[in-house]
Design a protein around this motif. Structure first.
Motif, PDB file in Angstrom:
ATOM      1  N   UNK A 197       0.842  -1.207   0.000  1.00  0.00           N
ATOM      2  CA  UNK A 197       0.000   0.000   0.000  1.00  0.00           C
ATOM      3  C   UNK A 197       0.875   1.253   0.000  1.00  0.00           C
ATOM      4  N   UNK A 198       1.927   1.244   0.813  1.00  0.00           N
ATOM      5  CA  UNK A 198       2.803   2.424   0.904  1.00  0.00           C
ATOM      6  C   UNK A 198       3.518   2.700  -0.422  1.00  0.00           C
ATOM      7  N   UNK A 199       3.986   1.628  -1.057  1.00  0.00           N
ATOM      8  CA  UNK A 199       4.715   1.798  -2.317  1.00  0.00           C
ATOM      9  C   UNK A 199       3.805   2.394  -3.389  1.00  0.00           C
ATOM     10  N   UNK A 200       2.584   1.879  -3.455  1.00  0.00           N
ATOM     11  CA  UNK A 200       1.627   2.390  -4.444  1.00  0.00           C
ATOM     12  C   UNK A 200       1.300   3.858  -4.151  1.00  0.00           C
ATOM     13  N   UNK A 201       1.159   4.159  -2.867  1.00  0.00           N
ATOM     14  CA  UNK A 201       0.826   5.537  -2.493  1.00  0.00           C
ATOM     15  C   UNK A 201       1.967   6.494  -2.832  1.00  0.00           C
ATOM     16  N   UNK A 202       3.175   6.034  -2.621  1.00  0.00           N
ATOM     17  CA  UNK A 202       4.354   6.847  -2.943  1.00  0.00           C
ATOM     18  C   UNK A 202       4.378   7.203  -4.432  1.00  0.00           C
ATOM     19  N   UNK A 203       4.008   6.233  -5.256  1.00  0.00           N
ATOM     20  CA  UNK A 203       3.993   6.473  -6.704  1.00  0.00           C
ATOM     21  C   UNK A 203       2.960   7.549  -7.056  1.00  0.00           C
ATOM     22  N   UNK A 207      -3.158  16.029 -13.763  1.00  0.00           N
ATOM     23  CA  UNK A 207      -3.101  16.268 -15.208  1.00  0.00           C
ATOM     24  C   UNK A 207      -1.705  16.521 -15.752  1.00  0.00           C
ATOM     25  N   UNK A 208      -0.698  16.358 -14.926  1.00  0.00           N
ATOM     26  CA  UNK A 208       0.668  16.686 -15.379  1.00  0.00           C
ATOM     27  C   UNK A 208       1.488  15.475 -15.822  1.00  0.00           C
ATOM     28  N   UNK A 209       0.944  14.284 -15.608  1.00  0.00           N
ATOM     29  CA  UNK A 209       1.724  13.098 -15.982  1.00  0.00           C
ATOM     30  C   UNK A 209       0.969  12.301 -17.035  1.00  0.00           C
ATOM     31  N   UNK A 210       1.693  11.778 -18.038  1.00  0.00           N
ATOM     32  CA  UNK A 210       0.985  11.078 -19.137  1.00  0.00           C
ATOM     33  C   UNK A 210       0.108   9.910 -18.690  1.00  0.00           C
ATOM     34  N   UNK A 211       0.479   9.225 -17.622  1.00  0.00           N
ATOM     35  CA  UNK A 211      -0.403   8.126 -17.173  1.00  0.00           C
ATOM     36  C   UNK A 211      -1.005   8.437 -15.788  1.00  0.00           C
ATOM     37  N   UNK A 212      -1.054   9.726 -15.454  1.00  0.00           N
ATOM     38  CA  UNK A 212      -1.524  10.136 -14.124  1.00  0.00           C
ATOM     39  C   UNK A 212      -2.895   9.573 -13.760  1.00  0.00           C
ATOM     40  N   UNK A 213      -3.861   9.693 -14.673  1.00  0.00           N
ATOM     41  CA  UNK A 213      -5.226   9.227 -14.372  1.00  0.00           C
ATOM     42  C   UNK A 213      -5.243   7.718 -14.105  1.00  0.00           C
ATOM     43  N   UNK A 214      -4.591   6.986 -14.990  1.00  0.00           N
ATOM     44  CA  UNK A 214      -4.557   5.520 -14.824  1.00  0.00           C
ATOM     45  C   UNK A 214      -3.836   5.125 -13.546  1.00  0.00           C
ATOM     46  N   UNK A 215      -2.732   5.829 -13.297  1.00  0.00           N
ATOM     47  CA  UNK A 215      -1.950   5.513 -12.099  1.00  0.00           C
ATOM     48  C   UNK A 215      -2.815   5.706 -10.845  1.00  0.00           C
ATOM     49  N   UNK A 216      -3.519   6.822 -10.793  1.00  0.00           N
ATOM     50  CA  UNK A 216      -4.360   7.087  -9.627  1.00  0.00           C
ATOM     51  C   UNK A 216      -5.475   6.044  -9.520  1.00  0.00           C
ATOM     52  N   UNK A 243      -5.183   3.555  -6.347  1.00  0.00           N
ATOM     53  CA  UNK A 243      -6.092   3.789  -5.217  1.00  0.00           C
ATOM     54  C   UNK A 243      -6.852   2.497  -4.889  1.00  0.00           C
ATOM     55  N   UNK A 244      -7.291   1.797  -5.929  1.00  0.00           N
ATOM     56  CA  UNK A 244      -7.974   0.514  -5.699  1.00  0.00           C
ATOM     57  C   UNK A 244      -7.016  -0.500  -5.063  1.00  0.00           C
ATOM     58  N   UNK A 245      -5.781  -0.503  -5.589  1.00  0.00           N
ATOM     59  CA  UNK A 245      -4.781  -1.433  -5.044  1.00  0.00           C
ATOM     60  C   UNK A 245      -4.514  -1.133  -3.561  1.00  0.00           C
ATOM     61  N   UNK A 246      -4.363   0.133  -3.221  1.00  0.00           N
ATOM     62  CA  UNK A 246      -4.088   0.496  -1.816  1.00  0.00           C
ATOM     63  C   UNK A 246      -5.243   0.019  -0.922  1.00  0.00           C
ATOM     64  N   UNK A 247      -6.450   0.270  -1.392  1.00  0.00           N
ATOM     65  CA  UNK A 247      -7.632  -0.148  -0.632  1.00  0.00           C
ATOM     66  C   UNK A 247      -7.593  -1.656  -0.372  1.00  0.00           C
ATOM     67  N   UNK A 248      -7.265  -2.415  -1.398  1.00  0.00           N
ATOM     68  CA  UNK A 248      -7.231  -3.875  -1.247  1.00  0.00           C
ATOM     69  C   UNK A 248      -6.076  -4.323  -0.351  1.00  0.00           C
ATOM     70  N   UNK A 249      -4.919  -3.685  -0.488  1.00  0.00           N
ATOM     71  CA  UNK A 249      -3.774  -4.083   0.346  1.00  0.00           C
ATOM     72  C   UNK A 249      -4.048  -3.770   1.818  1.00  0.00           C
ATOM     73  N   UNK A 250      -4.691  -2.633   2.080  1.00  0.00           N
ATOM     74  CA  UNK A 250      -5.014  -2.301   3.470  1.00  0.00           C
ATOM     75  C   UNK A 250      -6.022  -3.311   4.039  1.00  0.00           C
ATOM     76  N   UNK A 251      -6.927  -3.733   3.197  1.00  0.00           N
ATOM     77  CA  UNK A 251      -7.881  -4.753   3.628  1.00  0.00           C
ATOM     78  C   UNK A 251      -7.159  -6.072   3.923  1.00  0.00           C
ATOM     79  N   UNK A 252      -6.240  -6.442   3.034  1.00  0.00           N
ATOM     80  CA  UNK A 252      -5.455  -7.664   3.272  1.00  0.00           C
ATOM     81  C   UNK A 252      -4.661  -7.547   4.574  1.00  0.00           C
ATOM     82  N   UNK A 253      -4.065  -6.372   4.784  1.00  0.00           N
ATOM     83  CA  UNK A 253      -3.294  -6.140   6.015  1.00  0.00           C
ATOM     84  C   UNK A 253      -4.176  -6.429   7.232  1.00  0.00           C
ATOM     85  N   UNK A 254      -5.363  -5.873   7.205  1.00  0.00           N
ATOM     86  CA  UNK A 254      -6.291  -6.063   8.321  1.00  0.00           C
ATOM     87  C   UNK A 254      -6.680  -7.533   8.482  1.00  0.00           C
TER      88      UNK A 254
END
Ligand SMILES: [Fe+2]
Ligand SMILES: [Fe+2]
Length: 265
Positions: free
Chosen positions: A45-51, A100-109, A113-124
């Motif tokens: 989750x942290x790594x994805x958030x950092x990105x 809007x400043x990065x070519x894959x910004x929308x996709x990355x977010x 965000x979905x990945x972080x949500x799932x990883x936090x759920x797995x953590x729990x």
């Protein structure tokens, strides 16, 4: 399940060594396995958030993301709270938008965000299993695995992000492969839990890879293969620390067997 795992096995260049599975399934090693697994979920989750924070959002959204993670980090690094998160993995207070400043910004977010949500759920989920078994959370030293991959990341953009995304794909794919490999050797509760994680981890691997390909805008199979070799080396060679992503446990390594097992298919 075989359908889900087929692309993962094709992607990885080396199957988890039998020696690692034999070591991991021993009841004495279960605590370390679960604690490190728990830790890996938070790190994912942290790594994805950092990105997202580095590449795709403005400060307000970055602060919102940090606040989302804070209760988990407070528990893990500062010993605050009882480890009850009551569904806070769903606790983002607003929709995070790319700046809007990065070519894959929308996709990355969207993907992260979905990945972080799932990883936090797995953590729990892992933490709840540990709590039910009286296994206390501890900070373990990180294995050499992620560090061993990341040190090959180039230092110029956009290659830096492409490489990090490829590393993310390998980490997720390996997690998925290990959950499936370990499941049959664990008790019923853990078996069910590890199988339940396969679908999301397989999607995470695919998402990372798709993002890397999209950002590159060209064929990246050589680079993917390169990281595949690095990754295979990390899981197939002797490792003096046992962790979820570690190599062949020291003391049980029999190199001749490892050499024979060089196929992932
Ligand atoms: Fe996960
Ligand atoms: Fe994941």
């Amino acid at each position: 399940m075989q359908q889900l795992l087929a692309p993962i096995h094709q992607f990885l260049q080396f199957k988890t060594p039998e020696q690692w599975i034999a070591f991991a399934k021993q009841p004495d090693n279960l605590s370390v396995l679960l604690i490190d697994h728990c830790n890996c979920e938070l790190k994912a989750a942290q790594t994805a958030m950092l990105l997202i924070r580095k590449y795709a959002v403005d400060k307000d959204n970055a602060d919102e993301l940090l606040a989302w993670l804070k209760p988990y980090e407070d528990f893990v690094y500062r010993g605050i709270g009882e480890g009850q998160f009551n569904g806070q993995h769903n606790g983002l207070k607003r929709v995070i938008k790319a700046n809007g400043e990065h070519p894959i910004g929308d996709d990355l977010v969207n993907k992260m965000v979905l990945l972080i949500k799932e990883e936090l759920h797995h953590f729990q989920q892992v933490l709840e299993i540990m709590q039910a078994r009286d296994i206390d959370y501890q900070n373990l030293t990180a294995s050499r695995y992620a560090r061993g991959l990341m040190k090959h990341v180039k230092t110029h953009e956009p290659q830096t992000l492409i490489d990090k995304l490829i590393c993310g794909a390998y980490i997720e794919a390996r997690s998925c492969e290990r959950f499936a490999a370990l499941a049959p050797h664990l008790d019923e509760e853990l078996q069910r839990f590890y199988i339940s994680l396969l679908r999301s981890e397989a999607r995470h691997y695919q998402d990372y890879l798709t993002l890397a390909e999209k950002l590159a805008g060209k064929d990246i199979s050589d680079r993917v293969r390169y990281f595949g070799q690095v990754e295979a080396e990390l899981v197939s060679t002797v490792d003096n620390e046992f962790r979820f992503h570690s190599g062949v446990p020291q003391g049980v390594a029999r190199q001749s067997e490892v050499a024979q097992d060089r196929s992932c298919a």
